[in-house]
Motif scaffolding. Structure first.
Motif, PDB file in Angstrom:
ATOM      1  N   ALA A 184       0.862  -1.342  -0.103  1.00 50.12           N
ATOM      2  CA  ALA A 184       0.426  -0.054  -0.455  1.00 50.12           C
ATOM      3  C   ALA A 184       0.915   1.801   0.342  1.00 50.12           C
ATOM      4  CB  ALA A 184      -0.742   0.064   0.953  1.00 50.12           C
ATOM      5  N   CYS A 185       0.365   2.316  -1.276  1.00 43.62           N
ATOM      6  CA  CYS A 185       0.905   3.396  -0.712  1.00 43.62           C
ATOM      7  C   CYS A 185       0.697   3.926   0.831  1.00 43.62           C
ATOM      8  CB  CYS A 185       0.853   4.467  -2.692  1.00 43.62           C
ATOM      9  SG  CYS A 185      -1.620   5.055  -1.910  1.00 43.62           S
ATOM     10  N   GLN A 186       1.837   5.128   1.118  1.00 40.85           N
ATOM     11  CA  GLN A 186       0.693   6.375   2.221  1.00 40.85           C
ATOM     12  C   GLN A 186      -0.218   6.916   1.806  1.00 40.85           C
ATOM     13  OE1 GLN A 186       3.186   6.893   4.831  1.00 40.85           O
ATOM     14  NE2 GLN A 186       3.252   4.682   4.192  1.00 40.85           N
ATOM     15  N   PRO A 187      -1.186   7.500   2.433  1.00 39.19           N
ATOM     16  CA  PRO A 187      -2.108   8.092   2.096  1.00 39.19           C
ATOM     17  C   PRO A 187      -1.689   9.214   1.836  1.00 39.19           C
ATOM     18  CG  PRO A 187      -1.865   7.397   4.969  1.00 39.19           C
ATOM     19  CD  PRO A 187      -1.205   6.816   4.165  1.00 39.19           C
ATOM     20  N   LEU A 188      -3.294   9.871   1.650  1.00 46.96           N
ATOM     21  CA  LEU A 188      -2.849  11.287   1.375  1.00 46.96           C
ATOM     22  C   LEU A 188      -2.913  12.002   2.295  1.00 46.96           C
ATOM     23  CD1 LEU A 188      -4.388  12.570  -2.137  1.00 46.96           C
ATOM     24  CD2 LEU A 188      -1.898  13.013  -1.312  1.00 46.96           C
ATOM     25  N   GLU A 189      -2.441  12.663   3.160  1.00 47.65           N
ATOM     26  CA  GLU A 189      -2.659  13.718   5.198  1.00 47.65           C
ATOM     27  C   GLU A 189      -3.102  15.323   4.461  1.00 47.65           C
ATOM     28  OE1 GLU A 189      -0.669  14.133   8.936  1.00 47.65           O
ATOM     29  OE2 GLU A 189      -0.232  12.074   7.907  1.00 47.65           O
ATOM     30  N   ILE A 190      -4.480  15.120   4.739  1.00 41.70           N
ATOM     31  CA  ILE A 190      -4.869  16.634   4.445  1.00 41.70           C
ATOM     32  C   ILE A 190      -5.513  16.710   6.012  1.00 41.70           C
ATOM     33  CG2 ILE A 190      -6.305  17.734   3.149  1.00 41.70           C
ATOM     34  CD1 ILE A 190      -6.056  14.970   1.103  1.00 41.70           C
ATOM     35  N   ILE A 191      -4.938  17.750   6.004  1.00 41.79           N
ATOM     36  CA  ILE A 191      -5.577  19.175   7.037  1.00 41.79           C
ATOM     37  C   ILE A 191      -6.574  20.107   6.604  1.00 41.79           C
ATOM     38  CG2 ILE A 191      -5.419  20.965   8.697  1.00 41.79           C
ATOM     39  CD1 ILE A 191      -3.970  17.308   9.657  1.00 41.79           C
ATOM     40  N   GLN A 192      -7.878  19.915   7.117  1.00 39.13           N
ATOM     41  CA  GLN A 192      -8.672  20.525   6.490  1.00 39.13           C
ATOM     42  C   GLN A 192      -8.693  21.979   7.156  1.00 39.13           C
ATOM     43  OE1 GLN A 192     -12.263  19.112   6.003  1.00 39.13           O
ATOM     44  NE2 GLN A 192     -13.108  20.130   4.745  1.00 39.13           N
ATOM     45  N   GLU A 193      -8.884  23.128   7.107  1.00 31.63           N
ATOM     46  CA  GLU A 193      -9.058  24.063   8.155  1.00 31.63           C
ATOM     47  C   GLU A 193     -10.826  24.485   8.201  1.00 31.63           C
ATOM     48  OE1 GLU A 193      -6.944  25.266  10.407  1.00 31.63           O
ATOM     49  OE2 GLU A 193      -5.636  24.067   9.367  1.00 31.63           O
ATOM     50  N   ALA A 194     -11.002  25.406   8.915  1.00 25.25           N
ATOM     51  CA  ALA A 194     -12.382  25.544   8.794  1.00 25.25           C
ATOM     52  C   ALA A 194     -13.574  26.365   8.232  1.00 25.25           C
ATOM     53  CB  ALA A 194     -12.893  27.280   9.983  1.00 25.25           C
ATOM     54  N   GLY A 195     -13.501  26.584   7.704  1.00 25.55           N
ATOM     55  CA  GLY A 195     -14.750  27.506   6.477  1.00 25.55           C
ATOM     56  C   GLY A 195     -14.649  26.081   5.217  1.00 25.55           C
ATOM     57  N   GLU A 196     -13.011  25.639   4.841  1.00 31.13           N
ATOM     58  CA  GLU A 196     -12.598  24.768   3.736  1.00 31.13           C
ATOM     59  C   GLU A 196     -13.439  23.311   3.456  1.00 31.13           C
ATOM     60  OE1 GLU A 196      -7.675  25.965   3.866  1.00 31.13           O
ATOM     61  OE2 GLU A 196      -8.536  23.772   4.050  1.00 31.13           O
ATOM     62  N   ILE A 197     -13.532  23.375   1.806  1.00 25.09           N
ATOM     63  CA  ILE A 197     -14.755  22.363   1.689  1.00 25.09           C
ATOM     64  C   ILE A 197     -13.616  21.117   1.001  1.00 25.09           C
ATOM     65  CG2 ILE A 197     -16.377  21.885   0.464  1.00 25.09           C
ATOM     66  CD1 ILE A 197     -17.279  24.698   0.246  1.00 25.09           C
ATOM     67  N   ILE A 198     -13.691  19.785   1.360  1.00 23.02           N
ATOM     68  CA  ILE A 198     -12.754  19.340   0.709  1.00 23.02           C
ATOM     69  C   ILE A 198     -13.598  18.277  -0.467  1.00 23.02           C
ATOM     70  CG2 ILE A 198     -12.671  17.062   1.858  1.00 23.02           C
ATOM     71  CD1 ILE A 198     -10.177  16.037   1.792  1.00 23.02           C
ATOM     72  N   PHE A 199     -13.330  18.085  -1.356  1.00 22.64           N
ATOM     73  CA  PHE A 199     -13.695  17.438  -2.433  1.00 22.64           C
ATOM     74  C   PHE A 199     -13.467  15.695  -2.733  1.00 22.64           C
ATOM     75  CE2 PHE A 199     -13.343  15.152  -7.351  1.00 22.64           C
ATOM     76  CZ  PHE A 199     -14.556  14.963  -6.761  1.00 22.64           C
ATOM     77  N   VAL A 200     -13.978  14.436  -1.923  1.00 21.88           N
ATOM     78  CA  VAL A 200     -13.409  13.199  -2.086  1.00 21.88           C
ATOM     79  C   VAL A 200     -14.505  12.638  -3.286  1.00 21.88           C
ATOM     80  CG1 VAL A 200     -13.284  11.301  -0.807  1.00 21.88           C
ATOM     81  CG2 VAL A 200     -13.168  13.362   0.592  1.00 21.88           C
ATOM     82  N   PRO A 201     -13.280  12.166  -4.277  1.00 21.91           N
ATOM     83  CA  PRO A 201     -14.230  12.024  -5.558  1.00 21.91           C
ATOM     84  C   PRO A 201     -13.975   9.750  -5.493  1.00 21.91           C
ATOM     85  CG  PRO A 201     -11.306  12.473  -4.956  1.00 21.91           C
ATOM     86  CD  PRO A 201     -11.472  12.057  -4.133  1.00 21.91           C
TER      87      PRO A 201
END
Length: 431
Positions: free
Chosen positions: A244-261
């Motif tokens: 397995a590859c290493q995961p994408l580690e993302i920090i999401q701050e207040a007000g931000e929107i993440i798009f998960v495919p």
């Protein structure tokens, strides 16, 4: 959708997705700070199935960002209690495991807020465990609140369009959880897209591109519950973990929107006391992924009850019943889903040609008008492609089609006739 995007998409019978190898060693996703056209989002993220993050600019006008949050950026418990008080809400216990999820109970909203306040006062700990309000259908329970608006990028939403038509369910949720609450490793329902906006607080996302989850199964084939647990490195329990590859580690701050495919498995942590809004959604760009998911689900059921195949006249129908109980949908309902989506777009194209008036809800009419004729035509071509695939599918052929509420052959012919009848009336078909 612009004309160029439409014509490019029309040349795709099966949507070609690029390799996800660029994400295997990357620790970054695109960050969208300012205005982006829908066509660019469509081409750069929806079609290739790639994640991205939108800045807080895209949520700055939402009422909930003001009403639900204190000046210090914390959940405004007082305002929330005024709005929701005795409302029953689903609450999960993050410290307990039930199969590969957390067990839930329904409690009054005010009881959860009382717990949350005590949890904070006790240094973010409680003998009750870490409770997480999740999968709450707040928009369905309080349609008059209008505390947020769905960004146009996520508005081509077949999943909620279908359930809104039936008026029985939806996939729009509110999450509220204290620091330390989390969601175990999973992919979203029907392999849908999701978007998630932080109203306040911060989240950490661990994202794995499609296919990597196969390396994160135990020796019995079960998906990992917690990809950060030490036992994941045990090759006896997880024999392919090193692949397995290493995961994408993302920090999401207040007000931000993440798009998960579609099909991106993920695990999520609340780094602070956090409120978020999440939609699961499908459209013409990923309906083929949903169809593949359903075929995989059916194959898994068939393997489980293979020994009874020759002893039951209705074995194939029983497989459908079991699949629906496990995944929430069967082939018959999937056909009904496609019919509602197609009917709305055929009606829209016909009304634009002056042939008849629209007979669907106003909000849907506004969405289809915003996305435009090109998008409606693209949607119909995608539905037609999936119908053609279904009609060639051996398992679908074995079902009793007289029991279907929608006949795919008839719907496919209607789509073809609509496309032909409107071809000369809309500039979208012209090169």
């Amino acid at each position: 959708m612009d004309r160029e995007s439409y014509h490019n998409c029309c040349s795709l019978v099966k949507i070609s997705r690029q390799s996800y190898e660029q994400f295997w060693s990357s620790h970054f996703v695109d960050y969208i700070e300012k205005d982006l056209s829908y066509s660019k989002f469509f081409k750069k993220y929806l079609l290739p199935n790639h994640p991205c993050m939108f800045s807080r600019k895209f949520t700055e006008d939402w009422k909930c960002r003001k009403q639900w949050v204190t000046e210090e950026g914390k959940p405004n418990f007082q305002k929330l209690l005024q709005q929701f008080d005795e409302t029953p809400v689903p609450v999960a216990n993050c410290n307990a495991k039930e199969y590969n999820a957390n067990p839930k109970q329904i409690i009054p909203f005010k009881e959860f807020i009382h717990y949350w306040r005590e949890y904070i006062q006790n240094g973010h700990s409680s003998p009750k465990g870490c409770l997480y309000l999740k999968d709450w259908h707040m928009s369905r329970d309080f349609p008059e609140h209008n505390v947020y608006t769905t960004p146009v990028f996520f508005s081509s939403d077949w999943l909620n369009e279908y359930w809104d038509t039936l008026e029985v369910d939806d996939y729009r949720f509110v999450y509220m959880g204290p620091k330390g609450s989390w969601t175990p490793f999973h992919a979203d329902v029907f392999r849908s897209y999701s978007w998630s906006a932080n109203i306040c607080g911060r989240k950490k996302w661990l994202l794995y591109p499609p296919g990597q989850e196969e390396f994160l199964r135990d020796s019995h084939g079960n998906l990992a519950y917690d990809v950060t647990a030490p036992e994941i490195q045990d090759k006896v329990q997880f024999p392919r973990c090193d692949e397995a590859c290493q995961p994408l580690e993302i920090i999401q701050e207040a007000g931000e929107i993440i798009f998960v495919p579609s099909g991106w498995h993920h695990q999520v942590y609340n780094l602070e006391d956090t409120i978020s809004i999440n939609h699961n959604w499908l459209n013409g760009c990923n309906v083929d992924i949903m169809w593949q998911f359903l075929q995989n689900e059916l194959s898994a059921v068939q393997r489980e009850i293979e020994e009874w195949r020759n002893t039951m006249d209705s074995w194939h129908q029983h497989c459908q019943v079991i699949m629906k109980s496990c995944s929430g949908i069967d082939y018959g309902e999937f056909a009904s889903f496609l019919k509602i989506i197609a009917d709305n777009r055929m009606s829209f194209l016909s009304s634009c040609s002056g042939n008849n008036s629209s007979n669907y809800p106003r909000h849907l009419s506004e969405t289809l008008a915003t996305l435009g004729l090109h998008h409606a035509a693209f949607d119909l071509q995608r539905v037609a492609h999936i119908l053609e695939c279904m009609l060639c599918n051996e398992d679908f052929k074995k079902l009793d089609h007289s029991t279907l509420s929608s006949q795919p052959e008839s719907l496919l012919q209607q789509i073809r006739e609509t496309m032909l009848s409107t071809r000369g009336q809309h500039s979208l078909y012209q090169e």
